[in-house]
Enzyme design. Sequence first.
Site, PDB file in Angstrom:
ATOM      1  N   LYS A   1       0.813  -1.225   0.000  1.00  0.00           N
ATOM      2  CA  LYS A   1       0.000   0.000   0.000  1.00  0.00           C
ATOM      3  C   LYS A   1       0.844   1.273   0.000  1.00  0.00           C
ATOM      4  CE  LYS A   1      -3.572  -2.641   0.066  1.00  0.00           C
ATOM      5  NZ  LYS A   1      -2.831  -3.857  -0.354  1.00  0.00           N
TER       6      LYS A   1
ATOM      7  N   GLY B   1      -8.523  -5.688   3.534  1.00  0.00           N
ATOM      8  CA  GLY B   1      -9.591  -6.365   4.261  1.00  0.00           C
ATOM      9  C   GLY B   1      -9.599  -6.060   5.749  1.00  0.00           C
TER      10      GLY B   1
ATOM     11  N   PHE C   1      -7.887   9.606   9.396  1.00  0.00           N
ATOM     12  CA  PHE C   1      -9.100   8.777   9.438  1.00  0.00           C
ATOM     13  C   PHE C   1     -10.267   9.568   8.854  1.00  0.00           C
ATOM     14  CE2 PHE C   1     -13.037   7.377  11.538  1.00  0.00           C
ATOM     15  CZ  PHE C   1     -13.030   6.031  11.191  1.00  0.00           C
TER      16      PHE C   1
ATOM     17  N   LYS D   1     -18.172  -7.428   2.345  1.00  0.00           N
ATOM     18  CA  LYS D   1     -19.283  -6.794   1.638  1.00  0.00           C
ATOM     19  C   LYS D   1     -20.494  -7.720   1.679  1.00  0.00           C
ATOM     20  CE  LYS D   1     -15.997  -4.459  -1.302  1.00  0.00           C
ATOM     21  NZ  LYS D   1     -15.101  -4.719  -2.444  1.00  0.00           N
TER      22      LYS D   1
ATOM     23  N   GLU E   1      -7.168   1.608  -2.440  1.00  0.00           N
ATOM     24  CA  GLU E   1      -6.277   0.582  -2.953  1.00  0.00           C
ATOM     25  C   GLU E   1      -6.698   0.126  -4.341  1.00  0.00           C
ATOM     26  OE1 GLU E   1      -7.216  -3.187  -0.385  1.00  0.00           O
ATOM     27  OE2 GLU E   1      -6.791  -1.586   1.043  1.00  0.00           O
TER      28      GLU E   1
ATOM     29  N   ARG F   1      -7.484  -8.062  -9.422  1.00  0.00           N
ATOM     30  CA  ARG F   1      -8.185  -9.313  -9.729  1.00  0.00           C
ATOM     31  C   ARG F   1      -9.617  -8.991 -10.164  1.00  0.00           C
ATOM     32  NH1 ARG F   1      -8.702  -8.391  -4.220  1.00  0.00           N
ATOM     33  NH2 ARG F   1     -10.881  -8.199  -3.604  1.00  0.00           N
TER      34      ARG F   1
HETATM   35  C1  MV4 Z   1      -9.997   3.811   6.046  1.00  0.00           C
HETATM   36  C2  MV4 Z   1     -11.156   4.284   6.672  1.00  0.00           C
HETATM   37  C3  MV4 Z   1     -11.165   5.580   7.105  1.00  0.00           C
HETATM   38  N1  MV4 Z   1     -10.083   6.364   6.932  1.00  0.00           N
HETATM   39  N2  MV4 Z   1      -8.951   4.646   5.891  1.00  0.00           N
HETATM   40  C4  MV4 Z   1     -11.330  -0.752   5.634  1.00  0.00           C
HETATM   41  C5  MV4 Z   1     -10.781  -1.823   4.770  1.00  0.00           C
HETATM   42  C6  MV4 Z   1      -9.539  -1.296   4.205  1.00  0.00           C
HETATM   43  N3  MV4 Z   1      -9.430  -1.689   2.830  1.00  0.00           N
HETATM   44  C7  MV4 Z   1      -9.621   0.188   4.357  1.00  0.00           C
HETATM   45  N4  MV4 Z   1     -10.688   0.464   5.269  1.00  0.00           N
HETATM   46  C8  MV4 Z   1     -10.912   1.705   5.745  1.00  0.00           C
HETATM   47  N5  MV4 Z   1      -9.886   2.571   5.588  1.00  0.00           N
HETATM   48  C9  MV4 Z   1      -9.004   5.874   6.339  1.00  0.00           C
HETATM   49  N6  MV4 Z   1      -7.947   6.655   6.197  1.00  0.00           N
HETATM   50  C10 MV4 Z   1     -12.220   3.421   6.817  1.00  0.00           C
HETATM   51  C11 MV4 Z   1     -12.104   2.125   6.364  1.00  0.00           C
HETATM   52  C12 MV4 Z   1     -13.245   1.322   6.587  1.00  0.00           C
HETATM   53  C13 MV4 Z   1     -14.009   0.838   5.532  1.00  0.00           C
HETATM   54  C14 MV4 Z   1     -13.661   1.080   4.214  1.00  0.00           C
HETATM   55  C15 MV4 Z   1     -14.422   0.606   3.203  1.00  0.00           C
HETATM   56  C16 MV4 Z   1     -15.563  -0.116   3.487  1.00  0.00           C
HETATM   57  C17 MV4 Z   1     -15.919  -0.388   4.768  1.00  0.00           C
HETATM   58  C18 MV4 Z   1     -15.151   0.087   5.809  1.00  0.00           C
HETATM   59  C19 MV4 Z   1     -15.538  -0.183   7.124  1.00  0.00           C
HETATM   60  C20 MV4 Z   1     -14.758   0.287   8.142  1.00  0.00           C
HETATM   61  C21 MV4 Z   1     -13.613   1.028   7.884  1.00  0.00           C
END
Ligand code: MV4
Length: 502
Positions: free
Chosen positions: A116, A164, A202, A237, A288, A292
């Site tokens: 990442k 994930g 965040f 999901k 990201e 795939r």
């Molecule tokens: C975050 C975020 C908030 N701020 N990054 C969750 C899975 C991972 N691929 C990245 N994720 C998140 N990254 C920042 N800087 C909140 C999440 C996140 C989330 C993202 C997509 C779908 C569902 C989620 C549920 C909780 C947190």
Amino acid sequence: MIRKVLVANRGEIAIRVMRACYEMGIRSVAVFSTADRLSRHVAFANEAECIGGIQADDSYLNIDHIIQAAHKHHVDAIHPGYGFLSENAAFARRCAEEGFIFIGPRPETMELMGDKISARQQMIDAGVPVVPGTREKLNSSAEALAVCREIGFPVMLKASMGGGGKGMRMVRHEDEVAEMFEAARSEAMASFGDDTVYVEKFLEEPHHIEFQILGDKFGNVIHLFDRECSVQRRHQKIVEESPSPFLDFNLRHEMGAKAVAAARAVGYEGAGTIEFLVDKNHKFYFLEMNTRLQVEHPITEEVVGVDLVKQQILIADGQPLELHQEDIRQHGHAIECRICAEDTEHDFMPSPGVITQILEPHGIGTRIDSYVYEGYEIPMYYDPMIGKLIVWATKREYAIERMRRALYEYKIVGLTTNIRYLRRIIDVPDFKNGSYNTDFIERNADRLRPRPGFKNESEEMAVIAAYIDYLLNLEENKSVPQPKNAISRWKNFGLQKGVLRI
Ligand code: MV4
């Protein structure tokens, strides 16, 4: 030329890939573990090979075993599906070394995007907005604290090799930085064998919106628009839809252009997904890149009318994209529900077992991508997802109506599934209005609990079965005098239980 494909996967996605092969006149080879002899993907293929024991490490994750099967069956190409080896650069490399076409992006792309920190750097260079944060690894908790202060709380610590949600920690206050940094680091080490952690600002209540892209070996890249994937629970999901109800014309086209820029920047070959977080102010950030085919790819197929697996195969075969960006239009609306053998009332515990009866929904705008059949035992060793229900309609409101109809049409007996939970999701006002973000499941926890009186579907079945049994008896024993109000006795039982409405 690709004439035979080995599908290095199981279940619904193996069948999905084979369907594309058949339409293209390509032979298919299934591989399976000893636990999967009776899985439908085995019977569905032209040829099949057992590649090892129940444990994925011995079969679906065993590169040597898969390569051996590929040689034995003289295949031209290998499709990895999703999960398992689909994002494993070493596997892609090995396929090429052994003379097989890997149906997916170049291994260098997989490596670059799997990390990442390097993915973020690539995107910054390509002018794609990324979540504010560091470009480098955090070396100590003291350094982490300094960087977090600079970015401003709350922050998110993330494993560079993560995805994930593993190795991810939200930090609201500077007192927690040291502890969370160590926790993220050790979880990253345990999960990925690499303890590199970085930090991002965040984002509160973001939308998870992703763009499908296709790139060929000649530098042509197009996007196939968006999927809204914010209905998630613990990074799994549950429901996805396309188009996203959150995007307007301008934002959608801006994000599409950035998705293409992201793919171009890494010379992307094949089908890929650019994930974005979108905040309530409609600002979007690269999260990201998934190198795939994704579980939720069918909603894009339904809305843009493109067979993504067919495109993957054509691209891998070295053919130039025959689709042009200006030909790609979103038409109507699609929703996908993931059907899982799990008990939503007991912390979503996997609930494997034998399917004693199954009635799948059909009809206009209704697609089932599944692999199960009556009498099939869902093994406990793999993913509990047994299939996907995808509906398409001319607009969102109609797609929701159709999804509700299909979910009520769906009957699976013998094990516990999440179907009733999905029925509740589509009736939640926030979902109906299209006003939801990644907090949807948490925020609507109360509405998603079962209503009393509808607790047990097998009870409903028992009542109906008893009633049918009575009616059949009535037919057979016409000459025998029957109790006067016998029918209404069963009816009353059902009505009393709140499970009969007839
Ligand atoms: C975050 C975020 C908030 N701020 N990054 C969750 C899975 C991972 N691929 C990245 N994720 C998140 N990254 C920042 N800087 C909140 C999440 C996140 C989330 C993202 C997509 C779908 C569902 C989620 C549920 C909780 C947190």
